[in-house]
Each structure stands twice: as C-alpha cells, then as structure tokens.
Design a protein around this motif. Structure first.
Motif, PDB file in Angstrom:
ATOM      1  N   ILE A   1      -4.687  -5.493  -6.502  1.00  0.00           N
ATOM      2  CA  ILE A   1      -5.699  -6.126  -5.658  1.00  0.00           C
ATOM      3  C   ILE A   1      -6.978  -5.313  -5.815  1.00  0.00           C
ATOM      4  O   ILE A   1      -7.095  -4.201  -5.311  1.00  0.00           O
ATOM      5  CB  ILE A   1      -5.255  -6.170  -4.180  1.00  0.00           C
ATOM      6  N   ALA A   2      -7.937  -5.868  -6.541  1.00  0.00           N
ATOM      7  CA  ALA A   2      -9.101  -5.098  -6.975  1.00  0.00           C
ATOM      8  C   ALA A   2     -10.185  -4.988  -5.915  1.00  0.00           C
ATOM      9  O   ALA A   2     -11.039  -4.098  -5.990  1.00  0.00           O
ATOM     10  CB  ALA A   2      -9.681  -5.720  -8.245  1.00  0.00           C
ATOM     11  N   GLU A   3     -10.208  -5.890  -4.949  1.00  0.00           N
ATOM     12  CA  GLU A   3     -11.266  -5.872  -3.941  1.00  0.00           C
ATOM     13  C   GLU A   3     -10.801  -6.627  -2.703  1.00  0.00           C
ATOM     14  O   GLU A   3      -9.832  -7.393  -2.754  1.00  0.00           O
ATOM     15  CB  GLU A   3     -12.530  -6.520  -4.507  1.00  0.00           C
TER      16      GLU A   3
ATOM     17  N   PRO B   1      -3.708  -6.428   5.646  1.00  0.00           N
ATOM     18  CA  PRO B   1      -3.720  -5.026   5.232  1.00  0.00           C
ATOM     19  C   PRO B   1      -5.143  -4.494   5.062  1.00  0.00           C
ATOM     20  O   PRO B   1      -6.039  -5.218   4.619  1.00  0.00           O
ATOM     21  CB  PRO B   1      -2.985  -5.060   3.888  1.00  0.00           C
ATOM     22  N   ALA B   2      -5.334  -3.242   5.433  1.00  0.00           N
ATOM     23  CA  ALA B   2      -6.629  -2.599   5.217  1.00  0.00           C
ATOM     24  C   ALA B   2      -6.857  -2.422   3.720  1.00  0.00           C
ATOM     25  O   ALA B   2      -5.915  -2.257   2.938  1.00  0.00           O
ATOM     26  CB  ALA B   2      -6.667  -1.251   5.924  1.00  0.00           C
ATOM     27  N   TRP B   3      -8.106  -2.493   3.326  1.00  0.00           N
ATOM     28  CA  TRP B   3      -8.429  -2.294   1.912  1.00  0.00           C
ATOM     29  C   TRP B   3      -8.256  -0.825   1.545  1.00  0.00           C
ATOM     30  O   TRP B   3      -8.667   0.085   2.264  1.00  0.00           O
ATOM     31  CB  TRP B   3      -9.847  -2.737   1.620  1.00  0.00           C
ATOM     32  N   SER B   4      -7.638  -0.575   0.383  1.00  0.00           N
ATOM     33  CA  SER B   4      -7.500   0.786  -0.132  1.00  0.00           C
ATOM     34  C   SER B   4      -7.240   0.712  -1.623  1.00  0.00           C
ATOM     35  O   SER B   4      -6.746  -0.302  -2.134  1.00  0.00           O
ATOM     36  CB  SER B   4      -6.347   1.529   0.561  1.00  0.00           C
ATOM     37  N   ASP B   5      -7.543   1.781  -2.335  1.00  0.00           N
ATOM     38  CA  ASP B   5      -7.211   1.852  -3.749  1.00  0.00           C
ATOM     39  C   ASP B   5      -5.689   1.836  -3.907  1.00  0.00           C
ATOM     40  O   ASP B   5      -4.957   2.385  -3.078  1.00  0.00           O
ATOM     41  CB  ASP B   5      -7.778   3.128  -4.368  1.00  0.00           C
ATOM     42  N   GLY B   6      -5.218   1.208  -4.977  1.00  0.00           N
ATOM     43  CA  GLY B   6      -3.786   1.179  -5.234  1.00  0.00           C
ATOM     44  C   GLY B   6      -3.061   0.019  -4.579  1.00  0.00           C
ATOM     45  O   GLY B   6      -1.841  -0.132  -4.742  1.00  0.00           O
TER      46      GLY B   6
ATOM     47  N   ALA C   1       0.882  -1.167   0.000  1.00  0.00           N
ATOM     48  CA  ALA C   1       0.000   0.000   0.000  1.00  0.00           C
ATOM     49  C   ALA C   1       0.916   1.212   0.000  1.00  0.00           C
ATOM     50  O   ALA C   1       1.441   1.610   1.052  1.00  0.00           O
ATOM     51  CB  ALA C   1      -0.902  -0.001   1.232  1.00  0.00           C
ATOM     52  N   GLY C   2       1.193   1.750  -1.176  1.00  0.00           N
ATOM     53  CA  GLY C   2       2.230   2.772  -1.272  1.00  0.00           C
ATOM     54  C   GLY C   2       3.571   2.127  -0.973  1.00  0.00           C
ATOM     55  O   GLY C   2       3.948   1.124  -1.563  1.00  0.00           O
TER      56      GLY C   2
ATOM     57  N   VAL D   1      -6.982  -9.356   3.186  1.00  0.00           N
ATOM     58  CA  VAL D   1      -7.144  -7.956   2.770  1.00  0.00           C
ATOM     59  C   VAL D   1      -8.514  -7.445   3.203  1.00  0.00           C
ATOM     60  O   VAL D   1      -9.554  -8.013   2.828  1.00  0.00           O
ATOM     61  CB  VAL D   1      -6.975  -7.817   1.239  1.00  0.00           C
ATOM     62  N   GLY D   2      -8.487  -6.379   3.969  1.00  0.00           N
ATOM     63  CA  GLY D   2      -9.745  -5.805   4.441  1.00  0.00           C
ATOM     64  C   GLY D   2     -10.368  -6.548   5.598  1.00  0.00           C
ATOM     65  O   GLY D   2     -11.523  -6.267   5.968  1.00  0.00           O
TER      66      GLY D   2
END
Length: 438
Positions: free
Chosen positions: A406-408, A367-372, A356-357, A435-436
C-alpha cells in the motif's frame, strides 16, 4: 420487479405473433449448457481455505420478502428451507410496510432451524433493520427517519441505488452495491425477447434444465452502483451489501376455468387475463410438462424466481465471532463483509486483510498510514484480482493469492473476477479499507 416482468410475460400468451428480436446470447441453449459445464468444473477446482483467527464467516441474504409483503406469498418455513439448501445462515427480511402488521414486532426474528432471522422493512428508499417498532416515525422525511432508526440501535442501507444516485444521507450504515432487480431492469434484450411468443416455448424447457444459469443470466458487473459507492465512501464509510430482492412472485400460471376459457394468473393468484382455450391450446401442446402439482385445473405453471435460485445468486458474507444479532450488527457497522456471486462458485474462504507488521486489519478497517503497509488476499479459486483506490484501479494480479504494498493513503477495495465459459465474470466485491482515515 414482478409487475414489469409480468407485463412482458403477458405478451407470451398473445394470439398474435410478435416479430422475433435478436437472440439472447446467455439464453441460447448452447450458452446455458456451456455455463452449466463451466460452473460444474469450478466446483472440482475449488479448494477449501480454513479461516484463521477469532472470526467466522457467515453467509447472509439481505432484501428478502415474505408473505408479510403485499407482493409475496412466501411462507417462512419455505424460505428457511431454501436458505439452508444454498448455505445461507442469515436472512435479513425487508417486507413492505403495511397497516396490518408491525415490521419489527411482527417480523421474522430469532433462530429457526439454525438460520438467524432478522426483521426489517423496505421503506422510504431504505433497507431498515430496526431494534424496535418505528411505526410512529415512518412518516418522517427520509433523513429524519434514518436518524431515528439509527439512534435506537438499528441499521439503514440505501436501496435501489439506480433510483437514488443523488442521495447523500448522513449517518446511514451503507448502501446496496448490487441489486438483482436493478440488474434485470438493464436487460433490455431479455425484456424484448420475452415479448416473443416463441420465447416461452423455448425458455420453459431451458429454465427447468438449467434453472440457476437461466435465473443468473442477468448477472452483470454493477458499474454504476460501484462508482457511486466509491464516491460515497469518500464522504464517510458506507458498508456495501448485496440485495437479492427475493419475492418468489415472478412466473406464469395458466388455469382451466368454466367452459372453454383459461385464466392466466401470476404466482400470487391474481388474474391477469382470460382467453379462449382454443387460443392457447396449440402453444400448450408444444410445451414440456410443467410443475403444476396435483391441481388438475392448472394447465401450465412456470416459476421464474424460486427462493433457492434467488438466494444462491448473490450474498453478503459477514465476518463475526458468533451467529447472533449483536455480532451481526457490529460486523455490518464495521464493514467486515464481502459480496459474492455464489451462483458461479462458493466463495466461502475468501480472505483479505491489510497488515502493518503483525497487526491484521480486516475488511472495513481504518488502519493508520505507515511505511510497510501491505495487503494480502487469497481465495478458493484462482482469478483475476483488481485493487481499486479511490475509485481507480491501481494494481492487479492472477492466481489464488494476491499481495500488494500500500504505497499511499486512500480508500482501497478488492475485486476478484473468474474466467467462466470463456469470459471474465465478477465474483467477489470486498468492502474497503480506509487507509489513513481520521
């Protein structure tokens, strides 16, 4: 493992001749030779991949038995030597419990010749790695037993999943995602072929010429284990580990005794049957020299599961900062590990993380879900990558590296397959990212 296999071996010295079964493809001389050549070729193609960051990779073998178990005679110095010969740095013992010793107090533990020894037991359907004696709790129901071990700082993994597909224990560390014994039990053609007396004549020479390829011929993709693991991870994180189920107790000894008789023994020295010497001499005359050693009474000896072959076959690679018990516990609790069939090729250096970045999330992370959000992986050999989400394949790729957005949200894990002797073989199974997950 040994009793089923030894029963079939008895048929090999029967004076009656069995009807030949269909040939085992993987045991055919040309197939073993081709596999050996392919494995050697992979060594030349492999590149070293230095690992970055604070974590180091350690090779571990779980589900290992020694002379503390009733069904093994393995001496600790021999097991450690075998471990060092295949690059193992951690041995996690799971000796069967007995009234004559305590699994923790009397178990193998500490550093020995650079190998970290972890005491444990195979008990109540679990691999148990306690931090103190559990003797007074051993009679408890399996859920209560696991709860006690866990509450006192130990680890518990469901073992032999093929026998326990309906188990849904809470609070455990994880489960086996591959077990050598389970793989063997599915090899019906192997068992049938071993009932053919001619199999021993052929196989004894092949096993000595291609010892690892012959041992690892049973290797198949553990589809049923992985399906159940995916289901269990939907309920709670379960760290996936491999099980060597190593005993060094499978084989055959034919020993000359009084008069005109021979005694057939297992590697534990237990008599299986006595036969007239004349009944086996024609068979023995066709066999290549055996590893009988200096004992003149031994006419033939064949060890099918030496510790080195069993430990090399598959391993759990653990990511941790140092070779200590606390670091190992933390890594296995977190799922920072992958399973690899190192008999095909040394998987050291396999690296996969979700980013994530600039934030890196290792195997087993949440990891928390986020765009990118994206996954990056690399390996010392090119292969066929498969990304699994919630038990279903969602992406794939080829090469030494793999990258995927990771799309979702979901539970994601990686598989890496190798092309070996014209067929795809599973090589690496990574623990999942949640994820999420809350």
């Amino acid at each position: 493992m040994s009793r089923l296999l030894l029963v079939t071996i008895l048929a090999l010295i029967s004076v009656s001749r069995a009807t030949a079964e269909d040939a085992l493809d993987r045991f055919a001389p040309e197939r073993l030779a081709a596999m050996h050549e392919a494995v050697e070729a992979l060594k030349s193609q492999r590149v070293e991949i230095p690992r970055t960051g604070p974590l180091r990779e350690y090779r571990a073998n779980l589900h290992v038995h020694s002379l503390l178990s009733h069904d093994s005679r393995g001496k600790i110095e021999d097991i450690v030597a075998a471990a060092k010969s295949v690059g193992t740095q951690i041995l996690m013992f799971t000796d069967h419990t007995a009234a004559t010793y305590d699994s923790f107090d009397d178990g193998h533990q500490g550093l020995r010749d650079g190998v970290l020894l972890i005491p444990g037991a195979e008990a109540k359907g679990l691999l148990v790695f306690p931090r103190e004696s559990f003797r007074k709790f051993e009679a408890s129901p399996v859920q209560d037993f696991s709860d006690v071990v866990r509450s006192r700082g130990g680890l518990t993994f469901v073992s032999h999943l093929e026998e326990r597909m309906d188990w849904q224990l809470t609070g455990i560390t994880g489960n086996e995602i591959y077990n050598t014994h389970a793989d063997f039990k599915e090899e019906k053609r192997l068992i049938a072929a071993m009932r053919n007396p001619l199999w021993l004549v052929t196989a004894s020479g092949l096993i000595r010429k291609y010892p690892q390829e012959a041992y690892s011929a049973l290797h198949d993709y553990p589809a049923d284990y992985l399906k159940r693991w995916d289901q269990l991870c939907q309920l709670a994180p379960h760290t996936g580990v491999s099980a060597n189920d190593a005993h060094q107790n499978v084989g055959l000894v034919i020993r000359k005794i009084d008069g005109d008789k021979v005694r057939v023994e297992d590697p534990l020295g237990e008599k299986l049957i006595e036969l007239p010497a004349a009944a086996v001499q024609p068979l023995l005359a066709t066999l290549p020299p055996s590893d009988a050693g200096a004992d003149p009474s031994i006419l033939f000896k064949l060890q099918l599961d030496p510790y080195a072959n069993a430990l090399r076959h598959v391993a759990t690679h653990v990511l941790m900062p140092e070779l200590t018990q606390p670091a190992l516990w933390e890594a296995l609790e977190a799922g920072r590990a992958f399973v690899a069939f190192d008999w095909l090729a040394d998987s050291t250096g396999f690296d996969a993380a979700v980013f994530a970045g600039d934030a890196r999330h290792e195997l087993g992370s949440r990891p928390a879900w986020s765009d990118g959000l994206h996954l990056q992986a690399r390996a010392p050999l090119p292969g066929h990558w498969k990304l699994i989400r919630n038990g279903e394949q969602v992406a794939e790729g080829t090469g030494r590296a793999f990258e995927q957005a990771i799309a979702e949200p979901g539970i994601y894990r990686l598989e890496l397959w190798l092309d070996v002797a014209g067929a795809e073989r599973i090589w690496v199974l990574g623990n999942p990212w949640f994820v999420g997950a809350e």
